[in-house]
Design a protein around this motif. Structure first.
Motif, short mmCIF file in Angstrom:
data_model
loop_
_atom_site.label_atom_id
_atom_site.label_comp_id
_atom_site.label_asym_id
_atom_site.label_seq_id
_atom_site.Cartn_x
_atom_site.Cartn_y
_atom_site.Cartn_z
N ARG A 1 0.79 -1.18 -0.16
CA ARG A 1 0.11 0.10 0.10
C ARG A 1 0.71 1.43 -0.09
O ARG A 1 0.51 2.35 -0.72
CB ARG A 1 -0.87 0.05 1.18
CG ARG A 1 -2.17 -1.02 1.06
CD ARG A 1 -3.13 -0.67 2.27
NE ARG A 1 -2.49 -0.53 3.49
CZ ARG A 1 -2.41 -1.48 4.36
NH1 ARG A 1 -2.68 -2.88 4.33
NH2 ARG A 1 -2.08 -1.15 5.53
N THR A 2 1.90 1.13 0.77
CA THR A 2 2.78 2.24 0.86
C THR A 2 3.43 2.64 -0.41
O THR A 2 3.56 3.84 -1.03
CB THR A 2 3.87 2.17 1.81
OG1 THR A 2 3.40 1.95 3.09
CG2 THR A 2 4.86 3.40 1.90
N ARG A 3 3.92 1.52 -1.23
CA ARG A 3 4.55 1.71 -2.57
C ARG A 3 3.38 2.20 -3.57
O ARG A 3 4.00 3.11 -4.27
CB ARG A 3 5.08 0.33 -2.94
CG ARG A 3 5.90 0.21 -3.86
CD ARG A 3 6.35 -1.07 -4.54
NE ARG A 3 7.35 -1.66 -3.53
CZ ARG A 3 7.01 -2.57 -2.49
NH1 ARG A 3 5.88 -3.33 -2.70
NH2 ARG A 3 7.77 -3.06 -1.48
N LEU A 4 2.52 1.65 -3.58
CA LEU A 4 1.25 2.27 -4.49
C LEU A 4 1.06 3.67 -4.21
O LEU A 4 0.81 4.54 -5.04
CB LEU A 4 0.16 1.46 -4.47
CG LEU A 4 0.23 -0.01 -5.00
CD1 LEU A 4 -1.14 -0.87 -4.63
CD2 LEU A 4 0.53 0.18 -6.61
N ALA A 5 0.99 4.03 -2.73
CA ALA A 5 0.60 5.41 -2.58
C ALA A 5 1.97 6.44 -3.06
O ALA A 5 1.41 7.52 -3.43
CB ALA A 5 0.54 5.73 -1.00
N TRP A 6 3.08 5.86 -2.83
CA TRP A 6 4.23 6.71 -3.32
C TRP A 6 4.19 6.89 -5.00
O TRP A 6 4.58 7.86 -5.25
CB TRP A 6 5.52 6.13 -2.66
CG TRP A 6 5.65 6.59 -1.45
CD1 TRP A 6 5.86 5.91 -0.32
CD2 TRP A 6 6.38 7.84 -1.26
NE1 TRP A 6 6.16 6.51 0.81
CE2 TRP A 6 6.75 7.87 0.34
CE3 TRP A 6 6.54 8.76 -1.80
CZ2 TRP A 6 7.14 9.28 1.17
CZ3 TRP A 6 7.05 10.34 -1.10
CH2 TRP A 6 7.22 10.02 0.28
N ALA A 7 3.80 5.75 -5.43
CA ALA A 7 3.86 5.77 -6.98
C ALA A 7 2.78 6.76 -7.51
O ALA A 7 2.83 7.24 -8.54
CB ALA A 7 3.33 4.27 -7.33
N ARG A 8 1.29 6.75 -6.93
CA ARG A 8 0.44 7.61 -7.24
C ARG A 8 0.99 9.14 -7.02
O ARG A 8 0.65 9.91 -7.88
CB ARG A 8 -0.66 7.48 -6.38
CG ARG A 8 -1.65 6.30 -6.81
CD ARG A 8 -3.02 6.22 -6.21
NE ARG A 8 -2.97 6.27 -4.63
CZ ARG A 8 -2.82 5.20 -3.85
NH1 ARG A 8 -2.68 3.90 -4.33
NH2 ARG A 8 -2.65 5.30 -2.76
N THR A 9 1.58 9.37 -5.84
CA THR A 9 2.03 10.67 -5.55
C THR A 9 3.05 11.17 -6.56
O THR A 9 3.02 12.26 -6.99
CB THR A 9 2.72 10.72 -4.06
OG1 THR A 9 1.52 10.37 -3.19
CG2 THR A 9 3.02 12.23 -3.76
N GLY A 10 3.89 10.42 -7.04
CA GLY A 10 4.98 10.59 -7.90
C GLY A 10 4.54 10.83 -9.16
O GLY A 10 4.72 11.79 -10.20
N GLY A 11 3.47 10.01 -9.67
CA GLY A 11 2.55 10.19 -10.82
C GLY A 11 2.03 11.48 -11.04
O GLY A 11 2.04 12.18 -12.11
N VAL A 12 1.20 11.81 -9.95
CA VAL A 12 0.62 13.28 -10.12
C VAL A 12 1.64 14.29 -10.14
O VAL A 12 1.41 15.26 -10.65
CB VAL A 12 -0.12 13.21 -8.72
CG1 VAL A 12 -0.81 14.58 -8.43
CG2 VAL A 12 -1.46 12.22 -8.63
N ALA A 13 2.66 14.25 -9.50
CA ALA A 13 3.78 15.30 -9.59
C ALA A 13 4.16 15.32 -11.09
O ALA A 13 4.34 16.47 -11.57
CB ALA A 13 4.98 15.07 -8.45
N VAL A 14 4.70 14.32 -11.58
CA VAL A 14 4.78 14.46 -13.05
C VAL A 14 3.94 15.02 -14.10
O VAL A 14 4.22 15.71 -14.81
CB VAL A 14 5.16 12.94 -13.39
CG1 VAL A 14 5.55 12.90 -14.93
CG2 VAL A 14 6.61 12.55 -12.83
#
Length: 105
Positions: A12-25
């Motif tokens: 869940r943590t890995r997916l949350a970080w991936a979403r956050t990074g994706g939104v930043a991009v």
């Protein structure tokens, strides 16, 4: 000491970080698109800042996910937390800048 059973928390943590990074991009891409459309140096600077923040968030994401793979992960340091919070605040400021420039005639 008994090894912990992490369950799905690391995933869940890995997916949350991936979403956050994706939104930043995506935010950085929109800032660049707006900079071209409105011919705005401020939006271009905001886009560059968003790219730097995206890279920072993705680096912290990778670092934190690697930490969660061990049996007893250490708590993140105060410096890392300040870096993430500061990055998110600056990214929010970039979004506000984009909204202001889009409304301006």
């Amino acid at each position: 000491m008994k090894d912990r059973d992490p369950g799905l928390q690391p995933e869940r943590t890995r997916l949350a970080w991936a979403r956050t990074g994706g939104v930043a991009v995506v935010t950085a891409a929109l800032m660049f698109r707006s900079a071209v459309a409105f011919e705005s140096a401020a939006l271009l600077a905001g886009g560059v800042l968003c790219v730097l923040l995206s890279v920072t968030l993705l680096w912290v994401s990778d670092w934190r996910c690697r930490q969660l793979e061990v049996a007893q992960p250490p708590a993140p340091s105060a410096g890392v937390l300040q870096l993430v919070v500061g990055s998110v605040m600056v990214a929010g400021g970039c979004v506000v800048l984009q909204c202001i420039c889009a409304v301006r005639p």
